[in-house]
Design an enzyme around this catalytic site. Structure first.
Site, mmCIF file in Angstrom:
data_model
loop_
_atom_site.group_PDB
_atom_site.id
_atom_site.type_symbol
_atom_site.label_atom_id
_atom_site.label_comp_id
_atom_site.label_asym_id
_atom_site.label_seq_id
_atom_site.Cartn_x
_atom_site.Cartn_y
_atom_site.Cartn_z
ATOM 1 N N GLN A 186 -15.273 29.433 -78.639
ATOM 2 C CA GLN A 186 -14.931 30.742 -79.213
ATOM 3 C C GLN A 186 -15.779 31.818 -78.550
ATOM 4 O OE1 GLN A 186 -15.240 31.111 -83.507
ATOM 5 N NE2 GLN A 186 -14.225 33.112 -83.501
ATOM 6 N N ASP A 189 -2.541 37.564 -74.457
ATOM 7 C CA ASP A 189 -3.902 37.294 -74.019
ATOM 8 C C ASP A 189 -4.128 37.937 -72.650
ATOM 9 O OD1 ASP A 189 -6.159 34.907 -74.874
ATOM 10 O OD2 ASP A 189 -6.269 35.741 -72.843
ATOM 11 N N ILE A 190 -5.297 38.543 -72.472
ATOM 12 C CA ILE A 190 -5.597 39.255 -71.233
ATOM 13 C C ILE A 190 -5.774 38.288 -70.053
ATOM 14 C CG2 ILE A 190 -8.142 39.303 -71.351
ATOM 15 C CD1 ILE A 190 -7.961 42.347 -70.833
ATOM 16 N N HIS A 230 -8.567 34.276 -84.554
ATOM 17 C CA HIS A 230 -7.320 34.415 -83.793
ATOM 18 C C HIS A 230 -6.713 33.051 -83.548
ATOM 19 C CE1 HIS A 230 -10.769 34.297 -81.030
ATOM 20 N NE2 HIS A 230 -10.003 33.605 -80.210
ATOM 21 N N ASN A 289 -10.230 28.191 -81.950
ATOM 22 C CA ASN A 289 -11.574 27.722 -81.623
ATOM 23 C C ASN A 289 -12.557 28.236 -82.673
ATOM 24 O OD1 ASN A 289 -10.782 26.500 -79.147
ATOM 25 N ND2 ASN A 289 -10.750 28.510 -78.172
#
Ligand code: AMP
Ligand code: ZN
Length: 113
Positions: free
Chosen positions: A93, A29-30, A99, A86
């Site tokens: 989301q 995850d960024i 995802h 989510n």
């Protein structure tokens, strides 16, 4: 259709990919919210969990198998980890390509915010 995660799948956008096969891709995850925070996504563009069809059942089961592999490989399977998916706006989301978040490496609190 613009989709950030489809762009990552097509390698049109960079990501720290940690696993990939013909069905799924896993990347960091960024904006990590835990020491381990990766996203497990199907290569098939499914917008949200409410769009999962019966034909996707095996694929969704496979997402969980891959999430387990990520947890084992990162040494968090025994300590504990959290899987989050989510669905739609009120759940938070923001990317409308299915995802599964895998969070771990710290104590998780409950209830979630
Ligand atoms: P959600 O809020 O459940 O839709 O989760 C979307 C997640 O995607 C967030 O945790 C973001 O930090 C993450 N994210 C957004 N853009 C990227 C990107 N380009 N590479 C990796 N993770 C991303
Ligand atoms: Zn997509």
């Amino acid at each position: 259709m613009d989709c950030i995660f489809c762009d990552i799948i097509k390698k049109k956008r960079p990501a720290k990919i940690i696993y990939e096969d013909e069905l799924v891709i896993v990347f960091e995850d960024i904006n990590p919210q835990a020491p381990v925070h990766v996203l497990v996504i199907p290569k098939k563009h499914i917008p949200t969990s409410i769009d999962i069809k019966e034909e996707d059942n095996a694929l969704i089961g496979y997402l969980f198998q891959i999430a387990n592999k990520v947890a084992i490989d990162n040494g968090i399977s025994g300590r504990g980890f959290r899987l989050v998916m989510n669905c739609n706006r009120e759940a938070g989301q923001t990317i409308f390509h299915l995802h599964l978040h895998v969070f771990g490496g710290r104590i998780m609190h409950w209830p979630p915010g």
